[in-house]
Design an enzyme around this catalytic site. Structure first.
Site, PDB file in Angstrom:
ATOM      1  CG  ASP A   1     -14.062  19.644   4.439  1.00 21.01           C
ATOM      2  OD1 ASP A   1     -14.455  18.668   3.768  1.00 21.01           O
ATOM      3  OD2 ASP A   1     -14.394  19.822   5.627  1.00 21.01           O
TER       4      ASP A   1
ATOM      5  CE  LYS B   1       5.910  11.566  -2.152  1.00 26.01           C
ATOM      6  NZ  LYS B   1       7.172  12.010  -1.684  1.00 26.01           N
TER       7      LYS B   1
ATOM      8  CB  SER C   1       1.278   9.542  -0.155  1.00 21.79           C
ATOM      9  OG  SER C   1       2.559   9.413   0.434  1.00 21.79           O
ATOM     10  CG  LEU C   2       6.333   6.196  -2.866  1.00 23.37           C
ATOM     11  CD1 LEU C   2       6.233   5.907  -4.363  1.00 23.37           C
ATOM     12  CD2 LEU C   2       7.792   6.429  -2.476  1.00 23.37           C
ATOM     13  CE1 TYR C   3       6.058   4.030   3.128  1.00 22.82           C
ATOM     14  CE2 TYR C   3       6.969   5.435   1.413  1.00 22.82           C
ATOM     15  CZ  TYR C   3       7.023   4.913   2.691  1.00 22.82           C
ATOM     16  OH  TYR C   3       8.043   5.288   3.531  1.00 22.82           O
TER      17      TYR C   3
ATOM     18  CG  HIS D   1       7.767  10.884  -5.874  1.00 23.16           C
ATOM     19  ND1 HIS D   1       8.440  12.065  -5.641  1.00 23.16           N
ATOM     20  CD2 HIS D   1       8.288   9.989  -4.991  1.00 23.16           C
ATOM     21  CE1 HIS D   1       9.326  11.900  -4.671  1.00 23.16           C
ATOM     22  NE2 HIS D   1       9.254  10.651  -4.262  1.00 23.16           N
TER      23      HIS D   1
END
Length: 467
Positions: free
Chosen positions: A227, A222, A125-127, A220
């Site tokens: 699993d 996502k 993710s970005l953050y 950037h």
């Protein structure tokens, strides 16, 4: 007929030109800017296809599409099989694909998947935000890791988290401080990688303040993976994306080959990123060029090789496993698959991962998206002529902006399906999002809230390429 022949000859001509002019990125940039100008001219809109594809075809780092866009004339969804010339093609049953409809559903599914994960949790993710909902996610990870430690067998759960360095380091309390307790308690099981763009270096890195330094380039992607289950989305790990900020999300269940691919992709980007340590310091993987202290060209070359190795090896793997997945080829019947010991349903849906990392000269998503846009009558779902349901959609992290194409690391997937049930899900998703949206017209920009200040108009030409 003459026009079609000329269109078909266009890509061939530019590939020949590329052969005559190797290693000319300046020419590619010039022609790219020319493409932008021509694309803005409404009188030339119908003729924009060759120009849009021109700049990508002049880049030697990207594999060539063996069938030019004008030759995509196969029946139904089979017209999209040319994408597998660039990326791995994963055939799945539509029963394994689920479209999520709300931020709350996304958040609850994430927590539930973390709690039952046994082997791996991979999150890019970005953050990671710093609120109570984000803390819930961290607590879920801690609880699952604790159960793994208490198991009779050696702990098998591995957690890999990839974030952006600049965005994840912003402020005193940030993504790093949220994840430090996990690193300190489970150092052998948890990896936190912080991607730092190679374009932010030297005097530029020292002078540009926090927040503004994020405009130079970001991680950037996502991807949320548990699993063999994968969530692809444009949503960040932040409270607003868990509550009231609507995004798009697709849940791929029991898709081990896709999960393996995205695990390897995140690992590859992680290997060329800074590694967070238990004392909140960072260091590079041993033997890897530093992104902003080392030679930029050497770093980008190494990163390109690391990522392209993942893409190419997965593509080769998929060709060996099921080189012929489209209906027009000789698919195994359900009975044949069962006899061979494979109880999974025959594929009626195909997943193509599209990667865009322009700093590393990887622009696969750019080529595929532009090609699809020349085909489509409508930008995020593609309805074939005469059909009331979409057969293709793109979902993931990229935006329609300069920064997404040229500066950031992005990943999305193209989903092509023959299943009417899955097509109906995509159609309902579109209708739901459209119900929450408003029509934009010239009157929209006459509203007081839409009036642009003079200073903004003056500054925009200088900063437009950072957004």
């Amino acid at each position: 007929m003459a026009a079609a022949a000329a269109a078909a000859a266009g890509p061939v001509f530019w590939r020949r030109l590329l052969g005559l002019l190797p290693g000319r990125p300046g020419l590619a940039a010039l022609l790219g800017r020319l493409s932008d100008r021509l694309g803005r001219n409404p009188d030339r809109r119908r003729r924009r296809s060759p120009w849009l594809l021109l700049a990508p075809l002049l880049s030697p780092a990207v594999p060539a599409v063996t069938s030019p866009p004008c030759c995509l004339c196969a029946e139904g969804v089979h017209r999209f099989q040319w994408i597998r010339n660039l990326v791995p093609e994963f055939g799945v049953s539509s029963s394994h694909v689920r479209v999520l409809s709300s931020p709350a559903e996304f958040f609850e599914l994430m927590k539930g998947q973390i709690k039952v994960a046994k082997r791996r949790v991979v999150m890019a993710s970005l953050y990671l935000g710093i609120g109570p909902l984000e803390q819930e996610l961290v607590d879920c990870l801690e609880s699952t890791l604790e159960k793994s430690l208490q198991a009779k067998f050696p702990p098998g759960l591995r957690v890999s988290i990839l974030l952006d360095f600049t965005r994840g380091s912003r402020g005193r309390k940030n993504s790093r401080t949220m994840l430090l307790p996990l690193l300190q308690r489970f150092p052998e099981q948890v990896r936190v990688s912080l991607f730092h763009t190679p374009n932010l270096r030297g005097l530029l890195r020292l002078l540009i303040p926090e927040r503004f330094n994020e405009t130079i380039g970001l991680q950037h992607i996502k991807v949320y993976l548990f699993d063999n289950n994968v969530i692809l989305s444009g949503a960040n790990l932040s409270d607003s994306y868990f509550t009231n900020r609507q995004d798009r999300y697709v849940f791929l269940q029991d898709c081990p080959e896709i999960a393996d691919f995205f695990t390897e992709l995140v690992d590859a980007v992680g290997d060329v990123s800074l590694q967070l340590q238990g004392d909140d310091s960072v260091q590079m993987v041993e033997g890897m060029v530093h992104p902003y202290k080392g030679d930029r060209a050497a770093y980008c070359k190494a990163a390109n090789k690391r990522v392209m190795d993942v893409i190419n090896s997965a593509r080769t793997r998929q060709q060996m496993l099921h080189a012929q997945t489209f209906h027009s080829d000789s698919l195994l019947t359900q009975e044949d698959a069962a006899a061979a010991g494979d109880r999974r349903p025959a594929p009626d849906t195909w997943i193509y991962p599209l990667i865009q990392m322009k700093p590393f000269e990887i622009q696969i998503d750019e080529i595929v998206t532009e090609t699809l846009l020349t085909e489509a009558e409508r930008g995020l779902w593609l309805y074939l002529a005469g059909s009331s349901l979409p057969c293709l959609t793109l979902i993931g992290s990229p935006n329609f902006g300069y920064r997404s194409v040229h500066r950031d690391l992005e990943a999305q997937i193209a989903i092509v399906t023959e299943s009417r049930a899955l097509q109906q899900q995509f159609h309902q998703e579109q209708e739901q999002l459209y119900r929450r949206a408003g029509v934009v017209s010239s009157a929209t920009f006459e509203q007081p809230s839409r009036q642009v200040k003079l200073w903004v108009k003056m500054v925009t030409p200088l900063i437009k390429n950072f957004f």
